[in-house]
Enzyme design. Sequence first.
Site, mmCIF file in Angstrom:
data_model
loop_
_atom_site.group_PDB
_atom_site.id
_atom_site.type_symbol
_atom_site.label_atom_id
_atom_site.label_comp_id
_atom_site.label_asym_id
_atom_site.label_seq_id
_atom_site.Cartn_x
_atom_site.Cartn_y
_atom_site.Cartn_z
ATOM 1 N N SER A 4 24.932 50.152 38.343
ATOM 2 C CA SER A 4 24.447 50.506 36.824
ATOM 3 C C SER A 4 24.701 50.473 35.989
ATOM 4 O O SER A 4 25.764 49.427 35.884
ATOM 5 C CB SER A 4 24.880 52.520 36.902
ATOM 6 O OG SER A 4 24.364 52.856 35.799
ATOM 7 N N TYR A 62 31.582 59.420 35.741
ATOM 8 C CA TYR A 62 30.300 58.179 36.699
ATOM 9 C C TYR A 62 30.849 56.615 36.265
ATOM 10 O O TYR A 62 30.422 55.653 37.399
ATOM 11 C CB TYR A 62 29.418 58.555 36.269
ATOM 12 C CG TYR A 62 28.077 57.957 36.635
ATOM 13 C CD1 TYR A 62 27.516 58.246 37.888
ATOM 14 C CD2 TYR A 62 27.138 57.083 35.964
ATOM 15 C CE1 TYR A 62 26.447 57.184 37.909
ATOM 16 C CE2 TYR A 62 26.095 56.518 36.571
ATOM 17 C CZ TYR A 62 25.763 56.887 37.759
ATOM 18 O OH TYR A 62 24.837 55.957 37.880
#
Length: 678
Positions: free
Chosen positions: A555, A568
């Site tokens: 990401s 996350y």
Amino acid sequence: MSNSAASELIARSNRLGADPKNTNYAGGNTSAKGTATDPVTGEPVELLWVKGSGGDLGTLTESGLAVLRLDRMRALTEVYPGIDREDEMVAAFDYCLHGKGGAAPSIDTAMHGLVDAPHVDHLHPDSGIAIATSADGPALTEKIFGDKVVWVPWRRPGFQLGLDIAAIKAENPQAIGTILGGHGITAWGETSDEAERNSLWIIDTAAAYIAEHGAAEPFGAVVPGYEPLPETERRARAAALAPTIRGLASTDRVVVGHFTDSEPVLDFLSREKLLPLAGLGTSCPDHFLRTKVKPLVLDLPATATLEEQLARLAELHVDYRADYQAYYDAHATSESPAIRGADPLIVLVPGVGMFSYGANKQTARVAGEFYVNAIGVMRGAEALSTYTPISDAEKFRIEYWALEEAKLQRLPKPKTHQGRIAFVTGAASGIGKAIATRLAAEGACVVVADLDLEKAQAAAAELGGSDVAIGVAANVADGAAVQDAIDAAVLAFGGIDLIVNNAGLSLSKPLLETTEKDWDLQHDVMAKGSFLVSKAAAKALIDQKLGGDIIYISSKNSVFAGPNNIAYSATKADQAHQVRLLAVELGEHGVRVNGINPDGVVRGSGIFASGWGANRAATYGVKEEDLGQFYANRTILKREVVPENVADAVYVLTGPELSRTTGLHIPVDSGVAAAFLR
């Protein structure tokens, strides 16, 4: 369909081809003769409808038929230049075609056109080939069928064989068909139903005779130590062997695999005649064109250790290649096509099962089915007589036939990922599903791995049948579950080449609201999960010795400090560094490890649909339905990132163009300056 004779032919073909006792997949051909109106002259014209080259009887449709003018086809007998030039007649069939479209005429067209019967079937039933490959086949044919079926000595398929069978039909008006030495059967009838009845009578009569009069143990006694392993142990051993065997079978060109441990296979592998019979090779051309002339047989008991089996397989592979090269050298002429590879397509492991190989999964599966047919043939022949296949010289004449080479040259150019086996986690939805879809479209075999087995299987079904994709359950946070999923992949397709660590979830919380449980869940699924998948897959990749790719869907948050997502983003940073570490460690094995950093992918995302989207929308103060556009507006390109964009990046990273790239992260974020890699 415009003609009743052709309609009946389709129906008959589908019935015959639907039952494997009648013929193998894509094997045999059927025909019908009838009258139609010539659209040019308005006059009636006699036509021959015959299954074209490469078709399958069980799934035959009108487009799979070749349609020829019967008068022109039979007129070819006047210009036939003799057996030494009979291959020229295949091209001449094109000048006999009627109408537009249709399939290309096959080598067996002459058999159907020249035999004076309205309906003709040529089939490859195990029971019929068992008689055809028996040492005393002619005597058995007469004993079993009387004068209703006539023996035809082996002749390579072609125009001369058509003339031979036509002569037999004319000289034996009482006959309903023939046994073709070393090959199969041909039957005929005045009606479509009669031809079908005659074909089935020959097949069933041969099978009944073998059952009633054949030896009880045609393959000899069971050899101690060669009995099948218990199922769980057998499947585990097969999964452990599969990557190495696939690597050996891919020495000349990469192949996909298929595993079979059916009762007929395991029984054959346990018997004392295994080695001598396997060494004789197959006989029917349809068989050995897909299985090679003989298999590689591991000559160790099932009780041998895995290490002993692997070492012996490597030795036998060297011997097999030398033997195949000698076979080629012994029979090749200056006009023969170049050798097509010396690796086995069938590998037999006593107590475990059969591994079969091909350019794609369907080809590998069919090769295995054909060898099961060959086992049935050998069983029947040995039960009544002695199995005596056609000679290696005759096998070579077919395997390296100019017509067979021309057929291979007409095959479409393989897609970029053909022969590659992809394992994609979290692939039942969102980014993972888009990746699986793109890789399958580019020719890869795909394992759709997901926590939800039912959704994984449904997603795989959308990609095609099991020759294209399978769905497996995979809790990536559980090491045993991960190993089971990797084992399922190698048993389904022979090995593994391309791993995509995509499975993930996200909890959008600020630091003080993030619990220890939240932290552990995020890291178990993505950091630990990626580690477990990569570790299990790397073992198979290293054993194969074919290189490979591992892709991490990380990401932009692995480098960009976004608000309220400590767990996350931290686990994404962990994944990003795994890419660098594994790229260094696995590079010596030819395994490339790369990552992709998407921006927020809202559309079709399971993560966003499960609450992450609502949380991120609240964090940024926008409506949830506007979140995708919000992400787009903050990028340089002002374009939303969708799952297909990530799939495109996976395709490029694992394709031929970036074969020298490893340790790279590619941003797929429409340009987020704060996430630029430095």
